[in-house]
Scaffold this motif. Structure first.
Motif, mmCIF file in Angstrom:
data_model
loop_
_atom_site.group_PDB
_atom_site.id
_atom_site.type_symbol
_atom_site.label_atom_id
_atom_site.label_comp_id
_atom_site.label_asym_id
_atom_site.label_seq_id
_atom_site.Cartn_x
_atom_site.Cartn_y
_atom_site.Cartn_z
ATOM 1 N N ASN A 40 37.234 28.099 30.200
ATOM 2 C CA ASN A 40 37.669 28.337 31.570
ATOM 3 C C ASN A 40 37.380 29.789 31.909
ATOM 4 O OD1 ASN A 40 39.927 29.446 33.454
ATOM 5 N ND2 ASN A 40 39.837 27.262 33.853
ATOM 6 N N LEU A 41 36.701 30.052 33.024
ATOM 7 C CA LEU A 41 36.380 31.403 33.489
ATOM 8 C C LEU A 41 36.895 31.581 34.911
ATOM 9 C CD1 LEU A 41 32.658 31.533 32.319
ATOM 10 C CD2 LEU A 41 34.634 32.527 31.147
ATOM 11 N N THR A 42 37.476 32.747 35.193
ATOM 12 C CA THR A 42 38.034 33.019 36.515
ATOM 13 C C THR A 42 37.641 34.426 36.959
ATOM 14 O OG1 THR A 42 39.947 31.642 36.025
ATOM 15 C CG2 THR A 42 40.163 33.170 37.853
ATOM 16 N N HIS A 43 37.284 34.553 38.228
ATOM 17 C CA HIS A 43 37.040 35.863 38.846
ATOM 18 C C HIS A 43 37.706 35.837 40.212
ATOM 19 C CE1 HIS A 43 35.134 39.446 40.415
ATOM 20 N NE2 HIS A 43 34.796 38.742 41.478
ATOM 21 N N PHE A 44 38.491 36.866 40.521
ATOM 22 C CA PHE A 44 39.067 36.942 41.856
ATOM 23 C C PHE A 44 39.290 38.394 42.242
ATOM 24 C CE2 PHE A 44 42.856 36.953 39.270
ATOM 25 C CZ PHE A 44 43.748 37.755 39.939
ATOM 26 N N LYS A 45 39.428 38.605 43.527
ATOM 27 C CA LYS A 45 39.732 39.931 44.058
ATOM 28 C C LYS A 45 40.525 39.751 45.343
ATOM 29 C CE LYS A 45 35.334 40.437 46.467
ATOM 30 N NZ LYS A 45 34.209 41.293 46.733
ATOM 31 N N ASN A 46 41.146 40.812 45.772
ATOM 32 C CA ASN A 46 41.889 40.758 47.022
ATOM 33 C C ASN A 46 41.665 42.049 47.794
ATOM 34 O OD1 ASN A 46 43.875 42.758 46.216
ATOM 35 N ND2 ASN A 46 44.726 41.178 44.917
ATOM 36 N N GLU A 47 41.961 41.996 49.078
ATOM 37 C CA GLU A 47 41.806 43.162 49.950
ATOM 38 C C GLU A 47 42.905 43.125 51.003
ATOM 39 O OE1 GLU A 47 38.742 44.738 53.365
ATOM 40 O OE2 GLU A 47 37.901 43.613 51.682
ATOM 41 N N ILE A 48 43.555 44.255 51.170
ATOM 42 C CA ILE A 48 44.563 44.379 52.219
ATOM 43 C C ILE A 48 43.827 44.483 53.550
ATOM 44 C CG2 ILE A 48 46.420 45.818 53.141
ATOM 45 C CD1 ILE A 48 46.905 46.684 50.171
ATOM 46 N N THR A 49 44.173 43.619 54.494
ATOM 47 C CA THR A 49 43.478 43.580 55.779
ATOM 48 C C THR A 49 44.312 44.121 56.932
ATOM 49 O OG1 THR A 49 44.210 41.302 56.130
ATOM 50 C CG2 THR A 49 42.052 41.611 55.094
ATOM 51 N N LYS A 50 45.644 44.208 56.748
ATOM 52 C CA LYS A 50 46.484 44.654 57.856
ATOM 53 C C LYS A 50 47.799 45.209 57.311
ATOM 54 C CE LYS A 50 48.766 42.837 61.986
ATOM 55 N NZ LYS A 50 49.116 41.611 62.687
ATOM 56 N N LEU A 126 42.513 44.681 37.929
ATOM 57 C CA LEU A 126 42.067 43.295 37.756
ATOM 58 C C LEU A 126 40.830 43.250 36.866
ATOM 59 C CD1 LEU A 126 42.304 41.874 41.381
ATOM 60 C CD2 LEU A 126 43.848 41.439 39.473
ATOM 61 N N PRO A 127 40.780 42.307 35.935
ATOM 62 C CA PRO A 127 39.557 42.166 35.136
ATOM 63 C C PRO A 127 38.440 41.569 35.990
ATOM 64 C CG PRO A 127 41.112 40.444 34.585
ATOM 65 C CD PRO A 127 41.813 41.363 35.540
ATOM 66 N N ASP A 128 37.202 41.832 35.594
ATOM 67 C CA ASP A 128 36.072 41.208 36.288
ATOM 68 C C ASP A 128 36.054 39.701 36.020
ATOM 69 O OD1 ASP A 128 34.969 43.561 37.457
ATOM 70 O OD2 ASP A 128 34.239 44.130 35.469
ATOM 71 N N ILE A 129 36.334 39.328 34.774
ATOM 72 C CA ILE A 129 36.407 37.919 34.404
ATOM 73 C C ILE A 129 37.567 37.741 33.429
ATOM 74 C CG2 ILE A 129 35.272 36.016 33.169
ATOM 75 C CD1 ILE A 129 32.625 37.060 34.145
ATOM 76 N N SER A 130 38.351 36.706 33.647
ATOM 77 C CA SER A 130 39.367 36.324 32.661
ATOM 78 C C SER A 130 39.147 34.860 32.343
ATOM 79 C CB SER A 130 40.780 36.571 33.198
ATOM 80 O OG SER A 130 41.009 35.827 34.364
ATOM 81 N N GLY A 131 39.626 34.452 31.195
ATOM 82 C CA GLY A 131 39.408 33.065 30.841
ATOM 83 C C GLY A 131 40.063 32.674 29.542
ATOM 84 N N GLY A 132 39.726 31.490 29.114
ATOM 85 C CA GLY A 132 40.259 30.961 27.874
ATOM 86 C C GLY A 132 39.286 30.005 27.226
ATOM 87 N N PHE A 150 41.093 35.803 27.129
ATOM 88 C CA PHE A 150 40.385 37.080 27.181
ATOM 89 C C PHE A 150 40.262 37.551 28.618
ATOM 90 C CE2 PHE A 150 37.363 33.623 27.398
ATOM 91 C CZ PHE A 150 36.564 33.979 28.469
ATOM 92 N N CYS A 151 39.994 38.825 28.762
ATOM 93 C CA CYS A 151 39.617 39.377 30.063
ATOM 94 C C CYS A 151 38.585 40.465 29.808
ATOM 95 C CB CYS A 151 40.808 39.885 30.858
ATOM 96 S SG CYS A 151 41.902 40.976 30.024
ATOM 97 N N LEU A 152 37.629 40.564 30.715
ATOM 98 C CA LEU A 152 36.499 41.477 30.566
ATOM 99 C C LEU A 152 36.412 42.421 31.749
ATOM 100 C CD1 LEU A 152 33.845 38.796 29.584
ATOM 101 C CD2 LEU A 152 35.068 40.304 28.023
#
Length: 157
Positions: A40-50, A126-132, A150-152
């Motif tokens: 399983n691989l995950t990548h996410f990010k967020n941004e404050i918009t307001k 935040l890691p660039d990629i996390s997974g298991g 893991f997280c990378l």
């Protein structure tokens, strides 16, 4: 007698985007034995918009982070370390020199007082990629499995 503290409110908006991928494979599959591998691989990010007008320009400092439009809620907001003062061993940090209007002049000095140092954005927690990676084994009704997580990060900044 009350104890001072933070009060949490939903006062702004943010955008979350991400991608998740799951791959599975039966490495060995017989009538008595089964070995399955799942990734399983995950990548996410967020941004404050307001943010409210009062905080939209200056942001909201929260420990090692600063909530500001255009940045993520996990972006580091820290003073920049400048080394050690050879004469006394104190840690040194950069401080922006400000003009009469309080705007940075582009000149920086050094300070050993961390509270007077200028903070800057330094990447995200935040890691660039996390997974298991899961391995599952089944032999005649007995199951055994283990999970490695893991997280990378590709870069520090």
């Amino acid at each position: 007698m009350g104890i001072g503290g933070n009060q949490f409110k939903n006062i702004g908006s943010m955008k979350n985007v991400g991608l998740e991928l799951q791959l599975g494979y039966n490495a060995i599959l017989t009538s008595a034995f089964n070995w399955r591998i799942d990734l399983n691989l995950t990548h996410f990010k967020n941004e404050i918009t307001k943010l409210p007008p009062k905080q939209a320009e200056s942001g909201i400092p929260t420990g090692t982070k600063k909530l500001l439009v255009g940045h993520g809620i996990f972006d580091f907001w820290l003073p920049e370390y400048a080394g050690v003062d050879a004469s006394n061993g104190d840690a040194l940090y950069y401080r922006d020199v400000l003009d009469g209007a309080g705007k940075p002049t582009g000149v920086r000095t050094l300070t050993n007082v961390i509270a007077s140092a200028t903070s800057y954005y330094f990447g995200s927690s935040l890691p660039d990629i996390s997974g298991g990676l899961t391995n599952s084994f089944n032999y005649k009704g007995f199951d055994f499995s283990f999970l490695l997580t893991f997280c990378l990060r590709w870069s520090v900044l």
